[in-house]
Enzyme design. Sequence first.
Site, mmCIF file in Angstrom:
data_model
loop_
_atom_site.group_PDB
_atom_site.id
_atom_site.type_symbol
_atom_site.label_atom_id
_atom_site.label_comp_id
_atom_site.label_asym_id
_atom_site.label_seq_id
_atom_site.Cartn_x
_atom_site.Cartn_y
_atom_site.Cartn_z
ATOM 1 N N ASN A 106 25.770 4.430 0.596
ATOM 2 C CA ASN A 106 26.115 5.848 0.651
ATOM 3 C C ASN A 106 24.903 6.629 1.105
ATOM 4 O OD1 ASN A 106 27.668 8.278 0.172
ATOM 5 N ND2 ASN A 106 26.444 8.589 -1.661
ATOM 6 N N HIS A 108 23.125 10.389 0.707
ATOM 7 C CA HIS A 108 23.155 11.569 -0.172
ATOM 8 C C HIS A 108 22.085 12.544 0.306
ATOM 9 C CE1 HIS A 108 23.779 13.851 -3.862
ATOM 10 N NE2 HIS A 108 22.467 13.904 -3.990
ATOM 11 N N SER A 135 18.785 10.489 1.285
ATOM 12 C CA SER A 135 18.561 9.130 0.792
ATOM 13 C C SER A 135 19.764 8.259 1.100
ATOM 14 C CB SER A 135 18.360 9.144 -0.732
ATOM 15 O OG SER A 135 17.331 10.038 -1.117
ATOM 16 N N ASP A 144 25.444 8.352 -7.378
ATOM 17 C CA ASP A 144 24.208 8.602 -6.609
ATOM 18 C C ASP A 144 23.007 7.917 -7.257
ATOM 19 O OD1 ASP A 144 25.317 12.007 -6.128
ATOM 20 O OD2 ASP A 144 25.711 10.229 -4.915
HETATM 21 C C1 GRF Z 1 26.218 15.577 4.871
HETATM 22 O O1 GRF Z 1 25.436 16.584 4.260
HETATM 23 C C2 GRF Z 1 25.944 14.265 4.174
HETATM 24 O O2 GRF Z 1 24.647 14.227 3.615
HETATM 25 C C3 GRF Z 1 26.946 14.260 3.076
HETATM 26 O O3 GRF Z 1 28.107 14.831 3.641
HETATM 27 C C4 GRF Z 1 27.691 15.860 4.577
HETATM 28 C C5 GRF Z 1 28.566 15.844 5.808
HETATM 29 O O4 GRF Z 1 28.426 14.596 6.415
HETATM 30 N N1 GRF Z 1 27.134 12.915 2.605
HETATM 31 P P1 GRF Z 1 29.270 14.206 7.766
HETATM 32 O O5 GRF Z 1 28.879 15.208 8.840
HETATM 33 O O6 GRF Z 1 30.746 14.326 7.425
HETATM 34 O O7 GRF Z 1 28.827 12.817 8.089
#
Ligand code: GRF
Length: 195
Positions: A106, A108, A135, A144
């Site tokens: 994942n 985060h 991360s 997380d």
């Molecule tokens: C991002 O801030 C990522 O860190 C979190 O979800 C947000 C959107 O991600 N996990 P994405 O553009 O859908 O990949």
Amino acid sequence: SRVAILISGGGSNMVALAQSMTGEHPARPCLVLSNVPGAGGLAKAADMGIATATVDHKQFGKDREAFEGALIDAIDAHQPDFLALAGFMRILTPKFINHYAGRMLNIHPSLLPKYKGLHTHQRAIDAGDAEAGCSVHEVTAELDGGPILGQAKVPVNAGDTWEDLAARVLPMEHQLYPAVLRRFVQGDRSPVFLP
Ligand code: GRF
């Protein structure tokens, strides 16, 4: 090897991951699945020729177990070796996590272990942190909380709104996640630190 990517929204991290899995890279994306019907990332995945699926958690009411059972069936139909959660906004129970134990990552948007959960950028600003970032960690039952496999840092500038900070972190996510995944699918757990 085969990587399934789980999304809930725009899927910019999914795009970065999918675009990285070309040429001599040992992995290829086998599925992009969203819990949100019509999520923007689904169209992007289809445009890239990647199989897509939707399992709408709202169809299962409060029955998290039933939702996760449907999720596992939809995912395993594509026989992934690894799972990458990328902007996937559902909390997963030990049932799901155990099924993919040791094979799931994942990303985060904080420098874990700081700021688990939501609103990470605002919390870093409110705390007066000089730096923030993202991360990549292995997913375990602790939200997380799994082993950290990579981190990318950015400065927090005076006057930053959380949107400013998010915009500075997101491109780093798109560099970090592919770098960690490339190692992870080859059994290499040496941590990645950017810049
Ligand atoms: C991002 O801030 C990522 O860190 C979190 O979800 C947000 C959107 O991600 N996990 P994405 O553009 O859908 O990949």
